[in-house]
Design a protein around this motif. Structure first.
Motif, mmCIF file in Angstrom:
data_model
loop_
_atom_site.group_PDB
_atom_site.id
_atom_site.type_symbol
_atom_site.label_atom_id
_atom_site.label_comp_id
_atom_site.label_asym_id
_atom_site.label_seq_id
_atom_site.Cartn_x
_atom_site.Cartn_y
_atom_site.Cartn_z
ATOM 1 N N ARG A 592 0.775 -1.128 0.076
ATOM 2 C CA ARG A 592 -0.165 0.043 -0.117
ATOM 3 C C ARG A 592 0.843 1.343 -0.203
ATOM 4 O O ARG A 592 0.282 2.396 0.445
ATOM 5 N N ARG A 595 5.005 4.931 -3.186
ATOM 6 C CA ARG A 595 6.285 4.909 -3.554
ATOM 7 C C ARG A 595 6.960 3.393 -4.012
ATOM 8 O O ARG A 595 7.651 3.451 -5.076
ATOM 9 N N ARG A 705 7.614 20.963 3.351
ATOM 10 C CA ARG A 705 8.640 20.670 4.441
ATOM 11 C C ARG A 705 9.719 19.938 3.847
ATOM 12 O O ARG A 705 9.816 19.364 2.833
ATOM 13 N N GLU A 707 12.179 17.211 3.866
ATOM 14 C CA GLU A 707 11.778 15.739 4.099
ATOM 15 C C GLU A 707 13.084 15.094 4.636
ATOM 16 O O GLU A 707 14.242 15.284 4.350
ATOM 17 N N TYR A 713 16.969 5.193 1.757
ATOM 18 C CA TYR A 713 15.656 5.830 1.013
ATOM 19 C C TYR A 713 16.231 6.593 -0.147
ATOM 20 O O TYR A 713 15.508 6.581 -1.335
ATOM 21 N N ASN A 717 16.269 6.266 -4.195
ATOM 22 C CA ASN A 717 15.509 7.214 -5.109
ATOM 23 C C ASN A 717 16.671 7.824 -6.038
ATOM 24 O O ASN A 717 16.192 7.927 -7.208
ATOM 25 N N LEU B 21 9.287 10.206 -6.719
ATOM 26 C CA LEU B 21 9.568 9.042 -5.529
ATOM 27 C C LEU B 21 9.470 9.819 -4.090
ATOM 28 O O LEU B 21 9.654 9.214 -3.205
ATOM 29 N N SER B 22 9.437 11.123 -4.121
ATOM 30 C CA SER B 22 9.455 11.679 -2.768
ATOM 31 C C SER B 22 8.046 11.725 -1.941
ATOM 32 O O SER B 22 7.317 10.982 -2.718
ATOM 33 N N ARG B 23 8.020 11.971 -0.747
ATOM 34 C CA ARG B 23 6.963 11.867 0.296
ATOM 35 C C ARG B 23 5.715 12.871 0.010
ATOM 36 O O ARG B 23 4.732 12.699 0.359
ATOM 37 N N SER B 24 6.278 13.960 -0.537
ATOM 38 C CA SER B 24 5.372 15.223 -0.436
ATOM 39 C C SER B 24 4.437 15.059 -1.780
ATOM 40 O O SER B 24 4.720 15.057 -3.027
ATOM 41 N N LEU B 25 3.207 15.134 -1.508
ATOM 42 C CA LEU B 25 2.085 15.183 -2.553
ATOM 43 C C LEU B 25 2.397 16.200 -3.539
ATOM 44 O O LEU B 25 2.234 15.908 -4.758
ATOM 45 N N ASP B 101 0.135 15.527 4.100
ATOM 46 C CA ASP B 101 0.576 15.398 2.622
ATOM 47 C C ASP B 101 1.809 14.498 2.374
ATOM 48 O O ASP B 101 2.372 14.514 1.373
ATOM 49 N N ASP B 102 2.019 13.731 3.425
ATOM 50 C CA ASP B 102 3.208 12.906 3.629
ATOM 51 C C ASP B 102 2.675 11.588 3.050
ATOM 52 O O ASP B 102 1.890 10.888 3.446
ATOM 53 N N MET B 103 3.296 11.026 1.791
ATOM 54 C CA MET B 103 2.906 9.515 1.601
ATOM 55 C C MET B 103 3.017 8.614 2.563
ATOM 56 O O MET B 103 2.150 7.757 2.656
ATOM 57 N N GLU B 104 3.930 8.686 3.174
ATOM 58 C CA GLU B 104 4.283 7.511 4.271
ATOM 59 C C GLU B 104 3.126 7.562 5.413
ATOM 60 O O GLU B 104 2.619 6.611 5.718
ATOM 61 N N LYS B 107 -0.148 6.269 3.610
ATOM 62 C CA LYS B 107 -0.165 4.922 3.682
ATOM 63 C C LYS B 107 -0.728 4.429 5.089
ATOM 64 O O LYS B 107 -1.526 3.480 5.232
ATOM 65 N N ARG B 108 -0.090 4.912 6.120
ATOM 66 C CA ARG B 108 -0.371 4.690 7.361
ATOM 67 C C ARG B 108 -1.862 4.781 7.815
ATOM 68 O O ARG B 108 -2.791 3.850 8.441
ATOM 69 N N GLY B 111 -4.640 3.054 5.805
ATOM 70 C CA GLY B 111 -5.053 1.676 6.250
ATOM 71 C C GLY B 111 -5.969 1.411 7.252
ATOM 72 O O GLY B 111 -6.507 0.211 7.471
#
Lengths: 976, 112
Positions: A592, A595, A705, A707, A713, A717, B21-25, B101-104, B107-108, B111
């Motif tokens: 899920r 990435r 922000r 990261e 990780y 990337n 691939l980064s975490r920010s939307l 807006d953090d993809m990680e 994901k949490r 769920g």
């Protein structure tokens, strides 16, 4: 004449009409209307009886996919006619029976008849098709309609379980059969069964011949519930009883037998064919009958009995195939008796088993149970039902004078005959057959007696039933009584059948054994003298009676068999294990995280393309013959790279967006450089509208922000992105360097003016040459905008989404109708919504009033100029939208709504309709989808003007793009 | 020119993939936007650059540049706009609902 095609398709047509018929005629049971069709079809097929005796066969072909050699060819011979008569005859009786069985007030009878007709049509398709692919299609249709019928009472767990099981097993077999057909096709190059038979010498002895045989047999065995695939049949008894009587005893399960019979001319004479079919058949026969004895549910007993009987017929077809080994001659005719018995028993089984299922249905209907332990003593209450049960039951047991006796004795005789054969190692193992046959027959006798006497004799257990049973209504008795009469008549006058139907059918199964114009001579007699078969029959009756009377003493043996060793257990654990493995596998990589998935995708791309490029030795393809470059262009490229690279480093979102915008505008410049005016125009407007879009969305998004990521990780990337970059660079280099094939560009350039009537080649490609792309593209656009609309308006939250659609739709459409007296401040949500569009800039407001018209005019110009000069529907629509966006920015969205009181979703819908209708308009002129036409006309004042249908299509594009863009922008702007 | 362009396209792709691939939307959306630009330039470059006049027959030129990639790109530009808008709304809608807006994080929380 396509009369046979019509016969196959008629049930499908009627099936489609059934729901409407049900609605239109509430007061009559739909079954009465449905009943007409099988009766008509039955009478129609009867007409062919004299025809199939002649050598003139009925073959009519209708092209379906001619390029693949697949034609809807129907072919009527003795075998096909036999099955067609069974399907329609038994079908008519079952429909009649169901009218009284199913209560139209309580059951969804329109669904029932829909599925039943679907099945009937599919079944007729199987037995009349000559083309293997067509046969396969109908074959799977029977699986599907059977699935639907078993799950008719889908609210019951057992029904769904049974339906799924039958589907999985029969469809598995269907796939195997399809593979077998493909293998055969690979050898012969034809899909036609008759042509395959004609090419027999070419096929036999090929290495894949055996594989094709086994695959096709898998299809036959699964469908006909042969050991060990029989397990689906008992569970299929969850279907309403008329269905069990029809599908799971008389017709569908016999499709497998039909397949064996139909392919006998191809495979018969082979040792493998003989052994596989005979052995599987005889084992199934024995196994089914032994298990039937232990059943306590009437229908389950009948199900195992059906399995056993199907095994019997199967083994007879196997035994009959031995005759082919001897070729044309006197000797072989001796061994064809088995085939005669098979065909005869096929008919007999349909009659007595159909009647027995109907009896079981009546008992269930009138007493409320099918449990033998609770039944008994019904003889005096249901005398007619008992009579029918008695006749059919004794026939099944093989007791004279019923038809079952005749065919059962022929079966025993054929099995004894096998021991005299000295081919296929029969001298050693042939003795197995009569022993197993005898054993199976004894148990058949025992369960037949259980069925008759445990249900109708003995004490009536009223307290266990809860209702007082009585005889079934007359209508319900008609069908079983007719079948019982058949059982008696066919027993007394079996030769009625032999001339008219058995002989022609045998010729279809064993064509190599008769000369053209000749016929098999079939004479079925009661008395053959004191043959081994007669003694076996006597033994069966004697031993069977003893075993039945002592049933209580030895029935305990069944309990000793462990549950874990049953085939059902194998099936269940296979399914469970399969699901577990699939889950484990999926969970292993589907965690899920978007990435993660992207890492898979890009990683895969780098590896696959990298290896491919390396293997193609891409560096050698690089060319030095490149376009010249000047200083100005180098600077542009540098700027492009710098602004792109700056994006990941931007700390503030505004900077990131501006940098992205810079990339976009630079790309526009490159479009100009690379001689693509249309692209430059479009990109420019899109970039502008996109800026508005970004700004509107910013309102809702948080600030960027920093990261914080682990080293691993981050480095992954970077590795993947650099990898993608390198691979793409290499692709770009090699693609622009190599010239291994001609560009198709010349075609478009050459024909654009003559075929498309336009000078702007890009536009002509879009609206004419590749109009289908454009059509689907604007459809996608429409879907995207509706997606945005629903995300914003509905704010989907769980289950109440459906009700919200209605509610919100009303709210949205009512919003503009707020009385003028009420200011916007009184409706706080609207006021808040419009906040983002508010502007105080007087200069902007004033100039906008003028500029909007200029832009709109320019948009119209672009649209009309598009066919010959840069422009077109896309650019025009975007330009018009940008004018309206400017209006919304300068004033507010409300102004736009006031000035143009339109719902932009309607504009989009209108645009899509125009495009699709233009595309379909070519049908009127008999041209293919999306054919465009153009012409030059003399119009007063305007002079010679070109008018093209492509322009109308482009108008559709224009409207769609306008509608989509405005829907998106206004929706996002109004979101709270 | 083609070589220079190829390198620039590679860089555009690399930046885009890194962003995606980064975490920010927001970065992801900008990444897709840049990816699209890269694809457009790639399509154009693949068909060789500046080989003739723009594909307008009114120009009466002997040679024209390949019009087919241009038609493909035009389609793509407009589609891209729709898709970007869709992404944006999806992103800020999920931000409003999930408060991140953090993809990680998404994901949490997704769920639950």
């Amino acid at each position: 004449m396509y009369l046979l095609h019509a016969a196959i398709l008629a049930p499908f047509v009627l099936a489609a009409l059934v729901p409407a018929i049900r609605k239109g005629t509430k007061q009559i049971h739909t079954g009465w209307i449905v009943l007409i069709l099988p009766i008509l079809l039955f009478l129609n097929f009867l007409r062919y009886l004299p025809v199939v005796r002649t050598d003139v066969t009925q073959t009519i072909s209708l092209p379906w996919i001619p390029s693949l050699g697949i034609d809807f060819t129907v072919y009527l011979d003795g075998l096909g006619l036999l099955f067609a008569l069974l399907i329609t005859g038994i079908g008519a009786l079952v429909v009649l029976y169901s009218i009284f069985y199913l209560d139209p007030e309580q059951e969804a009878i329109h669904r029932f008849y829909l599925y039943l007709l679907l099945f009937m049509g599919a079944m007729l398709g199987i037995v009349l098709s000559d083309n293997m692919i067509v046969l396969y299609t109908f074959w799977e249709l029977t699986s599907i309609s059977s699935f639907l019928l078993i799950a008719f009472w889908y609210e019951r767990d057992r029904s769904r379980y049974g339906a799924l099981k039958s589907m999985l097993i029969t469809v598995f077999g269907g796939f195997a059969m399809l593979a077998g057909f493909v293998v055969l096709h690979g050898m012969t190059g034809t899909w036609s069964i008759r042509e395959t038979i004609a090419m027999l010498d070419h096929v036999q002895g090929q290495p894949l011949f055996l594989l094709a045989m086994i695959l096709i047999l898998l299809g036959a065995f699964t469908k006909s519930a042969q050991f060990p695939f029989h397990i689906w049949l008992p569970d299929a008894m969850e279907a309403p009883t008329p269905v069990s009587a029809y599908l799971h005893s008389a017709t569908m399960v016999k499709a497998g037998i039909y397949l064996v019979a139909r392919f006998s001319p191809v495979f018969a004479g082979q040792a493998e064919w003989f052994w596989i079919i005979s052995l599987v058949g005889i084992i199934t026969m024995c196994y089914g009958s032994i298990l039937a004895v232990k059943q306590t549910d009437l229908k389950a007993l009948l199900a195992y009995s059906t399995i056993s009987q199907l095994g019997l017929i199967m083994s007879l077809f196997g035994a009959g195939s031995a005759a082919v080994y001897y070729g044309y001659g006197e000797e072989s005719l001796l061994y064809t008796a088995a085939t005669t018995a098979a065909i005869f028993h096929l008919i007999n089984h349909a009659t007595f088993k159909g009647a027995l299922f109907m009896v079981a249905g009546i008992v269930d209907h009138e007493t409320g149970t099918r449990d033998i332990r609770r039944l008994g003593g019904l003889i005096s209450l249901m005398p007619i039902t008992f009579t029918v049960a008695c006749i059919s039951g004794f026939s099944m047991a093989g007791v004279p004078p019923f038809n079952g006796y005749l065919s059962k004795e022929m079966f025993l005789e054929a099995m004894v005959e096998l021991t005299h054969l000295h081919i296929f190692d029969l001298g050693t193992w042939g003795v197995l057959f009569p022993i197993l046959a005898f054993l199976g027959s004894v148990f058949t006798f025992v369960y037949s007696m259980i069925l008759i006497f445990k249900t109708f004799r003995g004490p009536l257990q009223k307290e266990k039933l809860g209702v007082t049973p009585h005889e079934a209504p007359t209508g319900m008795l008609i069908a079983p009584v007719i079948l019982a009469v058949c059982v008696v008549l066919l027993g007394l006058f079996p030769n009625v059948l032999s001339y008219s139907i058995i002989e022609p059918a045998m010729r279809s199964v064993l064509p190599s054994l008769v000369a053209p114009g000749e016929h098999f001579e079939v004479h079925i007699a009661f008395w053959h003298g004191f043959t081994p078969a007669l003694f076996m029959t006597l033994g069966v009756i004697g031993l069977g009676t003893v075993l039945y009377l002592l049933l209580g003493r030895w029935k305990g043996i069944y309990g000793m068999y462990p549950d874990k060793l049953t085939w059902n257990h194998v099936y269940d654990s296979l399914l469970r294990y399969g699901e577990k493995v699939a889950h484990a596998l999926t969970d292993a990589y589907m965690n899920r995280s978007a990435r993660n998935y992207l890492v898979y995708i890009f990683g895969f791309m780098v590896i696959v393309l990298g290896v491919a490029l390396w293997r193609a030795d891409v560096l050698s393809l690089l060319t030095t013959d490149t376009a010249p470059i000047n200083m100005y262009e180098i600077v542009l490229i540098a700027m492009l790279v710098i602004s792109a690279v700056a994006v990941p480093f931007a700390r503030q979102r505004l900077i990131a967006v501006i940098m992205t915008g810079a990339v976009g505008y630079l790309v526009t410049l490159f479009f100009v450089l690379f001689r693509a005016p249309d692209l430059a125009l479009t990109q420019m407007i899109i970039e502008t509208v996109s800026v508005v879009l970004f700004l509107l969305c910013f309102y809702h998004m948080p600030e960027l922000r920093r990261e914080v990521n682990t080293r691993r990780y981050r480095s992954l990337n970077i590795v993947i992105s650099v990898g993608v970059g390198v691979v793409v660079t290499l692709i770009a280099l090699s693609a622009s360097g190599s010239s291994s094939f001609e560009s198709i560009a010349d075609y478009f350039v050459k024909n654009s003016h003559d075929l498309g009537g336009g000078d702007n080649v890009v536009n002509v490609i879009l609206v004419d040459f590749r109009g289908f792309d454009t059509l689907l593209e604007i459809t996608v656009l429409g879907i995207a905008s509706l997606g945005i609309y629903s995300m914003i308006q509905l704010q989907l939250q769980g289950k109440d989404a459906g009700s919200r659609i209605l509610y919100l739709h009303r709210k949205v459409t009512l919003a503009p109708k707020v009385p003028i007296g009420r200011t916007r401040k009184e409706t706080p949500t609207v006021a808040k919504n419009m906040k983002q569009f508010k502007s105080n800039d007087v200069i902007l407001e004033t100039s906008t009033k003028v500029i909007v018209f200029i832009i709109l005019t320019f948009a119209l110009y672009l649209f009309f100029a598009g066919h010959n000069n840069p422009g077109g529907g896309f650019v025009g629509g975007l330009m018009a939208a940008s004018a309206l966006v400017l209006l919304a920015l300068a004033f507010n969205a409300e102004t736009v709504r006031r000035v143009l009181p339109l719902d932009y979703r309607d504009i989009m819908a209108a645009g899509l309709s125009v495009a699709y209708l233009t595309a379909m308009g070519s049908f009127v002129f008999g041209a293919p989808f999306l054919s465009q036409a153009f012409g030059y006309f003399e119009i007063p004042f305007l002079g010679k003007t070109e008018l093209a249908t492509a322009l109308i299509f482009d108008l559709g594009v224009f409207l769609t793009v306008l509608g989509v863009t405005m829907t998106i922008i206004l929706q996002i702007g109004e979101d709270r | 020119m083609e070589i220079w362009m190829s390198v620039a396209i590679g860089i555009l792709f690399a930046v885009a993939v890194y962003l995606i691939l980064s975490r920010s939307l927001l970065r992801i959306i900008l990444g897709t936007s840049i990816l699209t630009h890269g694809v457009h330039l790639l399509l154009l470059t693949m068909s060789r650059l500046k080989t003739g006049a723009p594909p307008l027959l009114g120009e009466e030129s002997g040679t024209y540049v390949d019009p087919l990639p241009q038609a493909l790109i035009l389609t793509s530009i407009v589609i891209n706009f729709g898709v970007t808008a869709f992404f944006f709304v999806l992103a800020y809608r999920s931000y409003i609902r999930l408060k991140t807006d953090d993809m990680e994080e998404v994901k949490r929380k997704g769920g639950q």
